[in-house]
Design an enzyme around this catalytic site. Structure first.
Site, PDB file in Angstrom:
ATOM      1  CB  THR A  16      -0.987  -0.037   1.256  1.00 39.08           C
ATOM      2  OG1 THR A  16      -0.292  -0.002   2.437  1.00 39.08           O
ATOM      3  CG2 THR A  16      -1.875  -0.989   1.186  1.00 39.08           C
ATOM      4  CB  SER A  43      16.782   0.151 -25.721  1.00 42.97           C
ATOM      5  OG  SER A  43      17.811   1.178 -25.876  1.00 42.97           O
TER       6      SER A  43
END
Length: 479
Positions: free
Chosen positions: A189, A320
């Site tokens: 959380t 990439s």
């Protein structure tokens, strides 16, 4: 008339139309006037099918009412049936974003149906004394009841496709939930360690989220099936037959298989677009929650060495042009971007619905364009997410188990036994020293070894039954 063109007339004058075109002068003017999106209404087959279905229902209603003779009705109905299954899509060249509240779309379909019906009867295209786009194909109708009804049907068709895709995505997440049912991990959380759970529970929650959104979407689609057909210009039914609205809706139900019903107040239904706002909001909810799930997947797969590294997403392509070996989460990123578009399109629908004045909303074309595009893109995104990502996700089991063992978040389970203050002190010490919560609690004599092992077993904290001995190594041990 030349070999290449025929001359057609409207209230503005004459205009050449390609001799082989099924469309006519109204469509030709619209092609010249509206050049915005680079697309055409013919690229939205569901919309053309819906417009044709409305025209077919109108034709059958007018036949029953004696307003259209059998010869013309048969030819018009045959042409409508052909359009409904995707013929002549290249004859709908106008831009979906158009002025005129959809009049150009309505006239485009009127002209194509009229000219195809003429051809069926053995007449040249453009001989409108035999079958006229307005007097016969558009009999008892107005753009203002035809177009909104067709847009509703087209959106419902697209929603049916989206709900089917969401069903598939639900199954994909549920399948991963089963595969990860025994994989212990830390819940988080605010991106901080919370308490243990299983990766299976996490993916089961995704399945539930997608399924609930699917259900809300299916429910919302039903609101679009109340239509103003028969209201003609502003909902009062001017120039229409009093029995036409009920008849047209009955035939439309039979033709489409959709439970279309007449609007309780056709004037209100003609002037207001609240149902489109409501369904757009529901579609936005789908987009927002899919995007949130994709954010989670990207986080869980981050790294792989310097991030969370909880799961592995299937490699879709090299990531990439400068960093060899890098692989990016391209499918979740794709879904994020589709969601961003959906959120923006919802604002467009909202503003267009608000922008109507008095007895008509002139901005339904942008509502139609926004909704059809959004739902179509979300459908493709859901399919891509399921097949191109979720189905191939794997878990880094050992890494997740080690994180559970090291997490100070385990101390939460001891609060009922040691108190909040003592547990906070243990947590701080664990974070500072790198020792486990279990070690500190036992070393300080707060609880004995067996009791700590029992209370801090992550499977217990995740609400799972005790594991077989082969899996018990996942539980924290006290050295």
């Amino acid at each position: 008339m030349t070999d290449d063109h025929r001359i057609e007339r409207d209230s503005l004058g004459e205009l050449p139309v390609p001799a082989d075109a099924y469309y006519g002068v109204h469509t030709a003017r619209a092609v010249a006037n509206f050049r915005i999106t680079g697309t055409t209404i013919g690229q939205y087959p569901a919309l053309i099918s819906a417009l044709s279905s409305v025209k077919m229902a109108a034709c059958e209603a007018n036949r029953v009412l004696g307003r259209l003779d059998e010869r013309r009705a048969d030819a018009i109905a045959t042409a409508c049936a052909e359009l409904r299954v995707g013929r002549f899509l290249d004859q709908f060249p106008i831009d979906p974003v158009q002025g005129g509240a959809g009049t150009s779309s309505n006239m485009n379909v009127n002209e194509v149906i009229a000219n195809r019906a003429l051809e069926i009867l053995g007449h040249p295209r453009g001989t409108y004394t035999e079958i006229d786009p307005i007097m016969h194909v558009n009999l008892g109708q107005s753009t203002n009841d035809v177009y909104p009804t067709a847009v509703r049907l087209a959106v419902v068709t697209h929603i049916r496709e989206l709900t089917a895709s969401l069903d598939g995505l639900t199954r994909s997440f549920a399948g991963r939930a089963d595969a990860f049912a025994d994989v212990i991990k830390m819940g988080r959380t605010q991106l901080q360690d919370a308490v243990p759970m299983t990766l299976g529970q996490e993916f089961a929650a995704y399945a539930t989220t997608v399924r609930e959104n699917r259900d809300r979407l299916a429910e919302g689609a039903l609101s679009l099936l109340e239509c103003n057909l028969g209201g003609t210009a502003i909902g009062t039914g001017i120039n229409g037959h009093p029995d036409y609205p009920a008849l047209a809706c009955r035939f439309l139900r039979e033709i489409t298989g959709e439970p279309v019903v007449p609007a309780a107040d056709r004037i209100a239904a003609t002037s207001n677009c609240g149902d489109f706002v409501q369904i757009s909001g529901t579609v936005k909810r789908v987009a927002v929650e899919l995007s949130k799930i994709c954010n989670d997947l990207r986080l869980l797969a981050s790294g792989p060495a310097a991030g969370l590294g909880a799961i592995n997403l299937p490699a879709a392509q090299a990531g990439s042009s400068i960093m060899p070996g890098k692989v990016n989460p391209v499918v979740p990123e794709l879904v994020n971007q589709v969601a961003f578009e959906a959120i923006g399109n919802d604002l467009t629908v909202t503003l267009a619905a608000e922008g109507g004045q008095l007895q008509l909303n002139a901005f339904e074309p942008i509502i139609a364009y926004s909704l059809l595009r959004t739902v179509g893109h979300l459908t493709a995104a859901a399919d891509t997410l399921a097949a191109g990502c979720v189905d191939g996700i794997t878990a880094n089991r050992d890494h997740l188990a080690e994180e559970v063992h090291r997490s100070a978040g385990l101390v939460t389970a001891l609060a009922p036994y040691l108190g909040y203050a003592a547990c906070a002190r243990v947590a701080k010490q664990a974070l500072r020293s790198g020792r486990s919560v279990a070690e500190i609690v036992v070393d300080e004599g707060l609880l004995d070894r067996d009791r700590v092992a029992e209370l801090l077993a992550p499977r217990r904290l995740a609400g799972l039954p005790p594991a077989a001995s082969a899996v018990q190594v996942l539980d924290p041990v006290v050295s």
